[in-house]
Design a protein around this motif. Structure first.
Motif, PDB file in Angstrom:
ATOM      1  N   MET A  24       0.844  -1.198   0.000  1.00  0.00           N
ATOM      2  CA  MET A  24       0.000   0.000   0.000  1.00  0.00           C
ATOM      3  C   MET A  24       0.878   1.246   0.000  1.00  0.00           C
ATOM      4  SD  MET A  24      -2.861   1.173   2.803  1.00  0.00           S
ATOM      5  CE  MET A  24      -3.986  -0.149   2.335  1.00  0.00           C
ATOM      6  N   GLY A  25       0.700   2.114  -0.955  1.00  0.00           N
ATOM      7  CA  GLY A  25       1.460   3.351  -1.016  1.00  0.00           C
ATOM      8  C   GLY A  25       0.810   4.423  -0.172  1.00  0.00           C
ATOM      9  N   ASN A  26       1.568   5.501   0.103  1.00  0.00           N
ATOM     10  CA  ASN A  26       1.052   6.572   0.939  1.00  0.00           C
ATOM     11  C   ASN A  26      -0.212   7.193   0.360  1.00  0.00           C
ATOM     12  OD1 ASN A  26       1.511   8.226   3.319  1.00  0.00           O
ATOM     13  ND2 ASN A  26       1.899   9.906   1.909  1.00  0.00           N
ATOM     14  N   SER A  27      -0.261   7.323  -0.975  1.00  0.00           N
ATOM     15  CA  SER A  27      -1.413   7.951  -1.616  1.00  0.00           C
ATOM     16  C   SER A  27      -2.657   7.071  -1.546  1.00  0.00           C
ATOM     17  CB  SER A  27      -1.081   8.269  -3.075  1.00  0.00           C
ATOM     18  OG  SER A  27      -0.765   7.082  -3.781  1.00  0.00           O
ATOM     19  N   ASP A  28      -2.484   5.790  -1.206  1.00  0.00           N
ATOM     20  CA  ASP A  28      -3.624   4.880  -1.123  1.00  0.00           C
ATOM     21  C   ASP A  28      -4.346   4.961   0.216  1.00  0.00           C
ATOM     22  OD1 ASP A  28      -3.089   3.849  -3.685  1.00  0.00           O
ATOM     23  OD2 ASP A  28      -1.591   2.475  -2.855  1.00  0.00           O
ATOM     24  N   ILE A  29      -3.749   5.614   1.192  1.00  0.00           N
ATOM     25  CA  ILE A  29      -4.349   5.682   2.519  1.00  0.00           C
ATOM     26  C   ILE A  29      -5.461   6.736   2.510  1.00  0.00           C
ATOM     27  CG2 ILE A  29      -3.952   6.202   4.957  1.00  0.00           C
ATOM     28  CD1 ILE A  29      -1.060   5.254   4.560  1.00  0.00           C
ATOM     29  N   ARG A  30      -6.654   6.295   2.818  1.00  0.00           N
ATOM     30  CA  ARG A  30      -7.802   7.198   2.877  1.00  0.00           C
ATOM     31  C   ARG A  30      -8.355   7.302   4.298  1.00  0.00           C
ATOM     32  NH1 ARG A  30      -5.952   8.503  -1.090  1.00  0.00           N
ATOM     33  NH2 ARG A  30      -6.710   8.421  -3.234  1.00  0.00           N
ATOM     34  N   GLN A  31      -8.224   6.212   5.036  1.00  0.00           N
ATOM     35  CA  GLN A  31      -8.778   6.170   6.389  1.00  0.00           C
ATOM     36  C   GLN A  31      -7.687   5.801   7.386  1.00  0.00           C
ATOM     37  OE1 GLN A  31     -12.714   4.243   7.264  1.00  0.00           O
ATOM     38  NE2 GLN A  31     -11.467   2.840   8.498  1.00  0.00           N
ATOM     39  N   VAL A  32      -7.680   6.498   8.513  1.00  0.00           N
ATOM     40  CA  VAL A  32      -6.712   6.267   9.584  1.00  0.00           C
ATOM     41  C   VAL A  32      -7.484   5.886  10.842  1.00  0.00           C
ATOM     42  CG1 VAL A  32      -4.929   7.304  11.026  1.00  0.00           C
ATOM     43  CG2 VAL A  32      -5.088   7.929   8.598  1.00  0.00           C
ATOM     44  N   THR A  33      -6.953   4.935  11.585  1.00  0.00           N
ATOM     45  CA  THR A  33      -7.543   4.580  12.877  1.00  0.00           C
ATOM     46  C   THR A  33      -6.644   5.090  13.992  1.00  0.00           C
ATOM     47  OG1 THR A  33      -8.682   2.616  12.055  1.00  0.00           O
ATOM     48  CG2 THR A  33      -8.202   2.681  14.402  1.00  0.00           C
ATOM     49  N   VAL A  34      -7.254   5.736  14.966  1.00  0.00           N
ATOM     50  CA  VAL A  34      -6.538   6.198  16.158  1.00  0.00           C
ATOM     51  C   VAL A  34      -7.009   5.355  17.333  1.00  0.00           C
ATOM     52  CG1 VAL A  34      -6.149   8.108  17.752  1.00  0.00           C
ATOM     53  CG2 VAL A  34      -6.237   8.536  15.281  1.00  0.00           C
ATOM     54  N   VAL A  35      -6.093   4.592  17.919  1.00  0.00           N
ATOM     55  CA  VAL A  35      -6.410   3.720  19.053  1.00  0.00           C
ATOM     56  C   VAL A  35      -5.891   4.384  20.328  1.00  0.00           C
ATOM     57  CG1 VAL A  35      -6.105   1.436  20.080  1.00  0.00           C
ATOM     58  CG2 VAL A  35      -6.230   1.682  17.583  1.00  0.00           C
ATOM     59  N   GLY A  36      -6.816   4.793  21.178  1.00  0.00           N
ATOM     60  CA  GLY A  36      -6.441   5.530  22.378  1.00  0.00           C
ATOM     61  C   GLY A  36      -6.545   7.016  22.101  1.00  0.00           C
ATOM     62  N   THR A  37      -7.508   7.697  22.753  1.00  0.00           N
ATOM     63  CA  THR A  37      -7.793   9.090  22.401  1.00  0.00           C
ATOM     64  C   THR A  37      -7.573  10.043  23.563  1.00  0.00           C
ATOM     65  OG1 THR A  37     -10.148   8.757  22.887  1.00  0.00           O
ATOM     66  CG2 THR A  37      -9.428   8.427  20.604  1.00  0.00           C
ATOM     67  N   GLU A  50     -13.847  -3.291  14.667  1.00  0.00           N
ATOM     68  CA  GLU A  50     -14.616  -2.481  13.727  1.00  0.00           C
ATOM     69  C   GLU A  50     -13.881  -1.195  13.381  1.00  0.00           C
ATOM     70  OE1 GLU A  50     -17.301   0.346  12.055  1.00  0.00           O
ATOM     71  OE2 GLU A  50     -16.442   0.563  14.059  1.00  0.00           O
ATOM     72  N   ALA A  51     -13.217  -0.601  14.370  1.00  0.00           N
ATOM     73  CA  ALA A  51     -12.493   0.648  14.145  1.00  0.00           C
ATOM     74  C   ALA A  51     -11.302   0.463  13.210  1.00  0.00           C
ATOM     75  CB  ALA A  51     -12.020   1.219  15.474  1.00  0.00           C
ATOM     76  N   CYS A  52     -10.682  -0.708  13.259  1.00  0.00           N
ATOM     77  CA  CYS A  52      -9.486  -0.958  12.443  1.00  0.00           C
ATOM     78  C   CYS A  52      -9.815  -1.395  11.015  1.00  0.00           C
ATOM     79  CB  CYS A  52      -8.619  -2.026  13.101  1.00  0.00           C
ATOM     80  SG  CYS A  52      -7.806  -1.493  14.624  1.00  0.00           S
ATOM     81  N   ALA A  53     -11.004  -1.912  10.805  1.00  0.00           N
ATOM     82  CA  ALA A  53     -11.367  -2.454   9.491  1.00  0.00           C
ATOM     83  C   ALA A  53     -11.318  -1.365   8.426  1.00  0.00           C
ATOM     84  CB  ALA A  53     -12.774  -3.061   9.551  1.00  0.00           C
ATOM     85  N   GLY A  54     -10.597  -1.623   7.356  1.00  0.00           N
ATOM     86  CA  GLY A  54     -10.554  -0.708   6.218  1.00  0.00           C
ATOM     87  C   GLY A  54      -9.547   0.417   6.320  1.00  0.00           C
ATOM     88  N   SER A  55      -8.810   0.514   7.411  1.00  0.00           N
ATOM     89  CA  SER A  55      -7.833   1.594   7.562  1.00  0.00           C
ATOM     90  C   SER A  55      -6.473   1.186   7.004  1.00  0.00           C
ATOM     91  CB  SER A  55      -7.681   1.996   9.033  1.00  0.00           C
ATOM     92  OG  SER A  55      -8.816   2.689   9.492  1.00  0.00           O
TER      93      SER A  55
END
Length: 312
Positions: A1-14, A77-82
């Motif tokens: 996965m290249g950097n430009s392919d990242i659309r969604q980010v998951t943040v664990v711990g807020t 669920e939060a990590c799926a697709g990121s």
């Protein structure tokens, strides 16, 4: 996965760090799914983002971007697709290992898993992962939405590709990644901070100066220079035309005496109590919330000046 392919980010711990990361990701147009097990975490996150947003660098605010934020109590669920996961949970080794195992199992094997850990090694954190090759250290400095530094490192099983992708991702956020060639407890900047803090405590506890004056000795002395250059460049300039060798020629004996004379306190409870009392007494008239607000406002100005061109 290249950097430009990242659309969604998951943040664990807020908490403070996770919320600051979330603000930065959103401001660069990424959709963010945030997750935290604490009661009231979603409300606290939204409140923090509203507080952080106006303090983002002007160059970021000028983009007028804001990704979508979604909160989930379910880690899987939060990590799926990121494509990128930024972990900011408790600094306890057993908890980190188990959390990384769960994140690894819940994400595509192409996704990058980065930890904001202040001290724990990637080798330990990735030890229970099925795909440890994409686990990296991405340690920021507080607050991440403002301070450019991110310390980047891999563990024994981390692949070079993951490090390169993480570096490209952080650089795209306007961060300044520094790469650790070897893992070490506390990474780079925290160790440097710890060395200064230890000596500050030594001088405070021995009555050399007040907490306020020790702080001023930094902010009004080496601090402004440190905003522009680190210790090696600072001492290279101190050597004049001969550079680093000139510094050693002039100051090696003084450094030897200083190093031998530096304090070596240990943070036992009685010392902690004395330092806490002295610091709180020195700054009793300055609320923490006010200092944070002033710090962030001035940080924005300092960072803007650093990025501006230097005229002859």
């Amino acid at each position: 996965m290249g950097n430009s392919d990242i659309r969604q980010v998951t943040v664990v711990g807020t908490g403070i760090i996770g919320a600051s990361w979330t603000c930065l990701f959103l401001a660069h147009g990424f959709d963010v799914v945030a997750t935290d097990i604490r009661d009231g975490a979603e409300h606290d996150l939204n409140t923090a983002i509203d507080r952080f947003w106006p303090t983002l660098p002007d160059t970021v605010l000028a983009k007028k971007q804001r990704g979508n934020l979604r909160f989930s109590n379910d880690l899987d669920e939060a990590c799926a697709g990121s494509g990128f996961i930024q972990e900011n949970a408790i600094e306890r080794l057993d908890a980190k290992i188990e959390l990384m195992r769960r994140i690894d199992a819940a994400t595509s094997k192409e996704a990058i898993i980065a930890s904001s850990s202040s001290a724990i090694s990637v080798t330990d954190m990735q030890s229970a992962c099925a795909h440890p090759e994409r686990v990296v250290l991405g340690h920021p400095f507080n607050p991440p939405h403002l301070v450019p530094l991110v310390e980047l490192a891999g563990g024994e099983k981390t692949g070079q590709r993951a490090l390169e992708q993480a570096e490209a991702f952080y650089t795209g956020l306007g961060k300044t990644p520094v790469r650790l060639e070897k893992e070490i407890y506390g990474h780079i900047a925290n160790r440097l901070q710890a060395a200064i803090f230890r000596e500050a405590i030594h001088m405070l506890d021995h009555g050399i100066a007040s907490a306020e004056d020790i702080d001023r000795a930094v902010t009004e002395g080496p601090g402004p220079r440190w905003a522009l250059m680190g210790p090696f460049m600072t001492y290279r300039l101190a050597g004049g035309d001969k550079g680093m060798q000139g510094f050693w020629d002039m100051f090696a004996p003084m450094q030897e005496k200083l190093w031998a004379d530096l304090g070596n306190p240990t943070p036992q409870k009685d010392l902690q109590d004395r330092v806490t009392a002295a610091v709180e007494d020195s700054y009793a008239d300055k609320s923490i919330s006010t200092v944070i607000r002033e710090r962030d406002a001035r940080l924005r100005k300092i960072l803007a000046v650093k990025k501006s061109p230097v005229s002859d």
